[in-house]
Write a protein that holds these residues in place. Structure first.
Motif, PDB file in Angstrom:
ATOM      1  N   GLU A  13      -6.332   2.470  -1.810  1.00 30.02           N
ATOM      2  CA  GLU A  13      -6.293   1.134  -2.394  1.00 30.02           C
ATOM      3  C   GLU A  13      -4.906   0.537  -2.303  1.00 30.02           C
ATOM      4  O   GLU A  13      -3.904   1.244  -2.366  1.00 30.02           O
ATOM      5  N   ILE A  22      -3.943 -12.638  -6.087  1.00 30.15           N
ATOM      6  CA  ILE A  22      -3.770 -11.188  -5.972  1.00 30.15           C
ATOM      7  C   ILE A  22      -5.139 -10.594  -5.644  1.00 30.15           C
ATOM      8  O   ILE A  22      -6.088 -10.799  -6.390  1.00 30.15           O
ATOM      9  N   SER A  23      -5.219  -9.879  -4.529  1.00 35.47           N
ATOM     10  CA  SER A  23      -6.492  -9.287  -4.113  1.00 35.47           C
ATOM     11  C   SER A  23      -6.345  -7.781  -3.961  1.00 35.47           C
ATOM     12  O   SER A  23      -5.303  -7.297  -3.520  1.00 35.47           O
ATOM     13  N   GLU A  24      -7.398  -7.087  -4.287  1.00 36.33           N
ATOM     14  CA  GLU A  24      -7.441  -5.651  -4.048  1.00 36.33           C
ATOM     15  C   GLU A  24      -7.858  -5.427  -2.596  1.00 36.33           C
ATOM     16  O   GLU A  24      -8.769  -6.095  -2.104  1.00 36.33           O
ATOM     17  N   ALA A  57       1.060  -7.034 -12.184  1.00 36.78           N
ATOM     18  CA  ALA A  57      -0.041  -6.431 -11.415  1.00 36.78           C
ATOM     19  C   ALA A  57       0.494  -5.363 -10.466  1.00 36.78           C
ATOM     20  O   ALA A  57      -0.078  -4.279 -10.349  1.00 36.78           O
ATOM     21  N   VAL A  58       1.599  -5.663  -9.789  1.00 34.82           N
ATOM     22  CA  VAL A  58       2.204  -4.692  -8.874  1.00 34.82           C
ATOM     23  C   VAL A  58       2.709  -3.482  -9.658  1.00 34.82           C
ATOM     24  O   VAL A  58       2.488  -2.338  -9.255  1.00 34.82           O
ATOM     25  N   ASN A  74       0.844  -1.192   0.000  1.00 33.50           N
ATOM     26  CA  ASN A  74       0.000   0.000   0.000  1.00 33.50           C
ATOM     27  C   ASN A  74       0.877   1.239   0.000  1.00 33.50           C
ATOM     28  O   ASN A  74       2.099   1.144   0.093  1.00 33.50           O
ATOM     29  N   LEU A  98      -2.759  -3.720  -2.512  1.00 31.53           N
ATOM     30  CA  LEU A  98      -2.799  -5.090  -3.004  1.00 31.53           C
ATOM     31  C   LEU A  98      -2.420  -6.055  -1.893  1.00 31.53           C
ATOM     32  O   LEU A  98      -1.601  -5.737  -1.023  1.00 31.53           O
ATOM     33  N   SER A  99      -2.987  -7.224  -1.962  1.00 28.30           N
ATOM     34  CA  SER A  99      -2.620  -8.335  -1.099  1.00 28.30           C
ATOM     35  C   SER A  99      -2.225  -9.480  -2.017  1.00 28.30           C
ATOM     36  O   SER A  99      -2.918  -9.751  -3.006  1.00 28.30           O
ATOM     37  N   TRP A 138      -0.169  -1.306 -10.636  1.00 32.31           N
ATOM     38  CA  TRP A 138      -0.670  -0.571  -9.468  1.00 32.31           C
ATOM     39  C   TRP A 138       0.222   0.637  -9.178  1.00 32.31           C
ATOM     40  O   TRP A 138      -0.264   1.732  -8.931  1.00 32.31           O
TER      41      TRP A 138
END
Length: 110
Positions: free
Chosen positions: A51, A65-67, A95-96, A45, A53-54, A99
Protein backbone atom coordinates in the motif's frame (compact mmCIF):
# COMPACT_ATOMS: atom_id res chain seq x y z
CA UNK A 1 8.99 18.69 14.59
CA UNK A 2 6.53 20.32 12.25
CA UNK A 3 6.24 24.07 12.60
CA UNK A 4 3.36 26.25 11.31
CA UNK A 5 5.74 28.14 9.04
CA UNK A 6 6.67 24.83 7.38
CA UNK A 7 3.05 24.16 6.47
CA UNK A 8 2.64 27.67 5.02
CA UNK A 9 5.44 27.05 2.49
CA UNK A 10 3.81 23.93 1.01
CA UNK A 11 1.56 25.15 -1.81
CA UNK A 12 1.98 22.46 -4.49
CA UNK A 13 2.64 18.74 -4.75
CA UNK A 14 6.21 19.58 -5.77
CA UNK A 15 6.67 21.63 -2.56
CA UNK A 16 5.24 18.69 -0.62
CA UNK A 17 7.63 16.24 -2.29
CA UNK A 18 10.65 18.40 -1.41
CA UNK A 19 9.47 18.79 2.20
CA UNK A 20 8.80 15.06 2.64
CA UNK A 21 12.12 14.02 1.06
CA UNK A 22 13.97 16.28 3.49
CA UNK A 23 11.92 15.02 6.43
CA UNK A 24 12.46 11.34 5.57
CA UNK A 25 16.17 11.94 4.94
CA UNK A 26 16.61 13.59 8.37
CA UNK A 27 14.71 10.90 10.22
CA UNK A 28 15.59 7.72 8.37
CA UNK A 29 13.64 4.96 10.02
CA UNK A 30 15.24 2.26 7.86
CA UNK A 31 11.99 1.89 5.91
CA UNK A 32 13.48 3.29 2.68
CA UNK A 33 10.33 5.27 1.85
CA UNK A 34 10.15 6.21 -1.82
CA UNK A 35 8.80 9.69 -2.62
CA UNK A 36 8.30 10.14 -6.34
CA UNK A 37 7.00 13.35 -7.93
CA UNK A 38 5.59 12.96 -11.45
CA UNK A 39 3.71 15.57 -13.50
CA UNK A 40 1.91 17.17 -10.58
CA UNK A 41 1.21 13.96 -8.67
CA UNK A 42 3.17 12.69 -5.71
CA UNK A 43 3.51 8.95 -5.06
CA UNK A 44 4.65 7.68 -1.68
CA UNK A 45 5.41 4.01 -1.14
CA UNK A 46 7.79 1.69 0.63
CA UNK A 47 9.49 -1.35 -0.93
CA UNK A 48 8.09 -4.55 0.50
CA UNK A 49 4.68 -3.05 1.30
CA UNK A 50 1.65 -3.30 -0.95
CA UNK A 51 0.00 0.00 0.00
CA UNK A 52 1.01 3.57 -0.68
CA UNK A 53 -0.37 7.07 -1.12
CA UNK A 54 -0.95 9.35 -4.06
CA UNK A 55 -1.35 13.09 -3.50
CA UNK A 56 -2.41 15.63 -6.11
CA UNK A 57 -4.26 18.92 -6.34
CA UNK A 58 -7.49 19.14 -8.30
CA UNK A 59 -8.33 22.08 -10.65
CA UNK A 60 -9.94 23.94 -7.72
CA UNK A 61 -6.83 23.80 -5.54
CA UNK A 62 -8.11 21.02 -3.27
CA UNK A 63 -5.68 18.36 -2.08
CA UNK A 64 -6.69 14.83 -3.10
CA UNK A 65 -5.16 11.97 -1.11
CA UNK A 66 -5.67 8.52 -2.64
CA UNK A 67 -4.71 5.07 -1.47
CA UNK A 68 -2.70 3.08 -4.02
CA UNK A 69 -2.24 -0.68 -3.95
CA UNK A 70 0.23 -3.06 -5.55
CA UNK A 71 -1.63 -6.34 -5.95
CA UNK A 72 1.51 -8.42 -6.50
CA UNK A 73 3.76 -6.23 -4.34
CA UNK A 74 5.86 -5.63 -7.46
CA UNK A 75 6.05 -1.85 -7.40
CA UNK A 76 3.21 -1.38 -9.89
CA UNK A 77 0.44 0.52 -8.11
CA UNK A 78 -3.19 1.20 -9.00
CA UNK A 79 -5.68 3.57 -7.39
CA UNK A 80 -7.87 1.77 -4.85
CA UNK A 81 -10.77 4.19 -5.10
CA UNK A 82 -10.37 5.29 -1.47
CA UNK A 83 -9.72 9.01 -1.49
CA UNK A 84 -9.99 12.01 0.75
CA UNK A 85 -10.23 15.66 -0.29
CA UNK A 86 -9.13 18.55 1.88
CA UNK A 87 -8.21 22.21 1.58
CA UNK A 88 -5.80 21.93 4.51
CA UNK A 89 -2.15 21.10 3.95
CA UNK A 90 -1.82 19.93 7.55
CA UNK A 91 -4.39 17.21 6.84
CA UNK A 92 -2.18 15.91 4.02
CA UNK A 93 0.86 15.88 6.29
CA UNK A 94 -1.11 14.06 8.99
CA UNK A 95 -2.24 11.44 6.46
CA UNK A 96 1.36 10.82 5.40
CA UNK A 97 2.52 10.69 9.05
CA UNK A 98 -0.24 8.20 9.87
CA UNK A 99 0.76 6.03 6.91
CA UNK A 100 4.41 6.06 8.05
CA UNK A 101 3.35 5.18 11.61
CA UNK A 102 1.33 2.24 10.28
CA UNK A 103 4.42 1.02 8.39
CA UNK A 104 6.54 1.28 11.51
CA UNK A 105 4.00 -0.63 13.59
CA UNK A 106 3.71 -3.39 11.01
CA UNK A 107 7.50 -3.84 10.96
CA UNK A 108 7.58 -4.14 14.76
CA UNK A 109 4.94 -6.85 14.81
CA UNK A 110 6.45 -8.83 11.91
Amino acid sequence: MLRPEDVETILTTYDLSVFLKEMVQKDDRELKIDIDYESGELFINCPGFSEGLSVKIDPFGVWVISEVISQDNNGIFTQSGNLHKTEKTITVLRAVASWIRDLEESTRTS
